[in-house]
Design an enzyme around this catalytic site. Structure first.
Site, PDB file in Angstrom:
ATOM      1  N   ARG A  81       0.840  -1.256  -0.129  1.00 17.94           N
ATOM      2  CA  ARG A  81       0.008  -0.022  -0.033  1.00 17.94           C
ATOM      3  C   ARG A  81       0.849   1.239   0.031  1.00 17.94           C
ATOM      4  O   ARG A  81       1.845   1.289   0.529  1.00 17.94           O
ATOM      5  CB  ARG A  81      -0.872  -0.103   1.129  1.00 17.94           C
ATOM      6  CG  ARG A  81      -1.925  -1.212   1.244  1.00 17.94           C
ATOM      7  CD  ARG A  81      -2.584  -1.236   2.489  1.00 17.94           C
ATOM      8  NE  ARG A  81      -3.696  -2.436   2.623  1.00 17.94           N
ATOM      9  CZ  ARG A  81      -3.232  -3.391   3.202  1.00 17.94           C
ATOM     10  NH1 ARG A  81      -2.119  -3.674   3.547  1.00 17.94           N
ATOM     11  NH2 ARG A  81      -4.168  -4.575   3.104  1.00 17.94           N
ATOM     12  N   LYS A 110       1.710  -3.229  19.818  1.00 17.94           N
ATOM     13  CA  LYS A 110       2.268  -4.486  20.603  1.00 17.94           C
ATOM     14  C   LYS A 110       2.029  -4.134  22.219  1.00 17.94           C
ATOM     15  O   LYS A 110       1.655  -3.083  22.653  1.00 17.94           O
ATOM     16  CB  LYS A 110       3.683  -4.425  20.442  1.00 17.94           C
ATOM     17  CG  LYS A 110       4.243  -4.964  19.060  1.00 17.94           C
ATOM     18  CD  LYS A 110       5.753  -5.067  19.125  1.00 17.94           C
ATOM     19  CE  LYS A 110       6.506  -5.612  17.755  1.00 17.94           C
ATOM     20  NZ  LYS A 110       8.019  -5.385  17.778  1.00 17.94           N
ATOM     21  N   HIS A 200      -2.747   3.356  -5.796  1.00 16.55           N
ATOM     22  CA  HIS A 200      -3.373   2.045  -5.558  1.00 16.55           C
ATOM     23  C   HIS A 200      -3.272   1.079  -6.827  1.00 16.55           C
ATOM     24  O   HIS A 200      -3.509  -0.263  -6.664  1.00 16.55           O
ATOM     25  CB  HIS A 200      -4.724   1.988  -4.979  1.00 16.55           C
ATOM     26  CG  HIS A 200      -4.956   0.802  -3.908  1.00 16.55           C
ATOM     27  ND1 HIS A 200      -4.188   0.494  -2.871  1.00 16.55           N
ATOM     28  CD2 HIS A 200      -6.147   0.203  -4.000  1.00 16.55           C
ATOM     29  CE1 HIS A 200      -4.706  -0.505  -2.339  1.00 16.55           C
ATOM     30  NE2 HIS A 200      -5.987  -0.887  -3.009  1.00 16.55           N
ATOM     31  N   ARG A 203      -0.662  -1.829  -6.938  1.00 17.72           N
ATOM     32  CA  ARG A 203      -0.825  -2.985  -6.020  1.00 17.72           C
ATOM     33  C   ARG A 203      -1.719  -3.856  -6.849  1.00 17.72           C
ATOM     34  O   ARG A 203      -1.552  -5.138  -6.871  1.00 17.72           O
ATOM     35  CB  ARG A 203      -1.672  -2.597  -4.693  1.00 17.72           C
ATOM     36  CG  ARG A 203      -1.992  -3.604  -3.768  1.00 17.72           C
ATOM     37  CD  ARG A 203      -2.322  -3.008  -2.521  1.00 17.72           C
ATOM     38  NE  ARG A 203      -3.127  -4.106  -1.515  1.00 17.72           N
ATOM     39  CZ  ARG A 203      -2.422  -4.868  -0.688  1.00 17.72           C
ATOM     40  NH1 ARG A 203      -0.982  -5.003  -0.585  1.00 17.72           N
ATOM     41  NH2 ARG A 203      -2.984  -5.641   0.028  1.00 17.72           N
ATOM     42  N   HIS A 226      -3.143 -10.197   2.514  1.00 19.48           N
ATOM     43  CA  HIS A 226      -4.548 -10.410   2.945  1.00 19.48           C
ATOM     44  C   HIS A 226      -4.925 -11.741   3.604  1.00 19.48           C
ATOM     45  O   HIS A 226      -4.209 -12.695   3.586  1.00 19.48           O
ATOM     46  CB  HIS A 226      -5.257 -10.454   1.700  1.00 19.48           C
ATOM     47  CG  HIS A 226      -5.573  -9.113   0.938  1.00 19.48           C
ATOM     48  ND1 HIS A 226      -5.075  -8.950  -0.221  1.00 19.48           N
ATOM     49  CD2 HIS A 226      -6.188  -7.911   1.160  1.00 19.48           C
ATOM     50  CE1 HIS A 226      -5.284  -7.683  -0.579  1.00 19.48           C
ATOM     51  NE2 HIS A 226      -5.997  -6.958   0.264  1.00 19.48           N
ATOM     52  N   TYR A 235      -8.653  -7.572  -6.143  1.00 15.44           N
ATOM     53  CA  TYR A 235      -7.380  -7.218  -6.997  1.00 15.44           C
ATOM     54  C   TYR A 235      -7.067  -7.975  -8.051  1.00 15.44           C
ATOM     55  O   TYR A 235      -6.193  -7.539  -9.084  1.00 15.44           O
ATOM     56  CB  TYR A 235      -6.231  -7.247  -5.852  1.00 15.44           C
ATOM     57  CG  TYR A 235      -6.474  -6.470  -4.812  1.00 15.44           C
ATOM     58  CD1 TYR A 235      -5.790  -5.170  -4.672  1.00 15.44           C
ATOM     59  CD2 TYR A 235      -7.290  -6.570  -3.670  1.00 15.44           C
ATOM     60  CE1 TYR A 235      -5.809  -4.084  -3.619  1.00 15.44           C
ATOM     61  CE2 TYR A 235      -7.314  -5.925  -2.695  1.00 15.44           C
ATOM     62  CZ  TYR A 235      -6.496  -4.513  -2.764  1.00 15.44           C
ATOM     63  OH  TYR A 235      -6.715  -3.649  -1.802  1.00 15.44           O
TER      64      TYR A 235
END
Length: 257
Positions: A81, A110, A200, A203, A226, A235
């Site tokens: 991305r 975290k 985008h 991608r 994903h 996609y």
């Protein structure tokens, strides 16, 4: 979405369903989701996939600055991305392994220990290949720290910028998503501003070309990071030539001789 009597009902996402379950466990009253409600399939994305030739030609254009060439090639090869790649710092790069960690979309924090930085997130790894590997050293010109992609001018005196978003050696600020999108539009628009490519699309294009080359669904999921197969399907937009080529496999045995 669910359907009953010609009407659609939107099925809440997993987070809402979890919240409703939490309410029930503690005796709170909440809305009920009908048992007949069904989730509709994920809609296809309208983002186009550009051909590999079109991408190569754009990156090869002489008037395109080295910074944009590197960014576009890196977006395509990592299928990352734009926000992830623009957020990378030089010290994150593994030149030998052609990879780097990125703060992924929706990255969770975290478990913090006392004194731990608040922006310490779970990271994911993206990988690039020869095209990016050739361009990165030329772009960095020996820089060893700070943002990989920076503006050509220092931020104005009234602009507040985080220390992580400024190169400590040059004083140049990190290139923003809006600036990167405007630069891509400037080089690809054919019907006026705002009609060019979108960041985008790299991608989408990278995943489509990997799928056309025979990459399995599991490999595409690993590359794109994903978690759900239906999201990868959005996609993957094979070209008409690729569909025609695979259709030829169904011809009678003697028709392809």
């Amino acid at each position: 979405m669910g359907q009953c009597g010609g009407e659609h009902l939107e099925l809440p996402p997993g987070g809402v369903l979890s919240w409703l379950g939490w309410c029930r466990e503690r005796g709170y009253e909440g809305p009920m989701v009908p048992v007949w409600a069904k989730r509709l399939s994920v809609p296809d994305s309208e983002t186009p996939a550009r051909s590999k030739m079109a991408i190569d030609r754009l990156v090869a254009r002489r008037e395109v600055h080295l910074r944009e060439k590197t960014l576009w090639r890196m977006l395509y090869e990592t299928v990352g991305r734009a926000e992830e790649i623009l957020g990378v710092n030089v010290e994150d790069l593994d030149f030998a392994g052609r990879r780097c960690p990125v703060k992924a979309k929706g990255a969770r924090s975290k478990a913090r220990r006392r004194g731990q930085a608040r922006e310490d997130f779970v990271l994911e790894t993206v990988y690039w290949d020869a095209g990016t590997a050739r361009l990165l050293p030329r772009l960095l010109k020996g820089r060893t720290r700070g943002p990989v992609f920076v503006t050509h001018r220092r931020p104005g005196p009234g602009k507040v910028v985080s220390s992580r978003d400024v190169c400590p050696d040059t004083g140049l600020a990190r290139l923003s998503y809006g600036q990167a999108r405007a630069l891509l539009d400037e080089h690809t628009a054919v019907r006026g501003p705002g009609t060019g490519w979108d960041l985008h699309e790299y991608r989408h294009s990278g995943l489509t070309h990997l799928g056309e080359a025979g990459a399995s669904l599991l490999m595409l999921m690993a590359k794109s990071r994903h978690k759900k197969p239906e999201n990868v399907r959005r996609y993957f937009k094979p070209s008409p030539d690729a569909i025609a080529e695979i259709t030829s496999l169904l011809a009678p045995g003697d028709s392809r001789r």
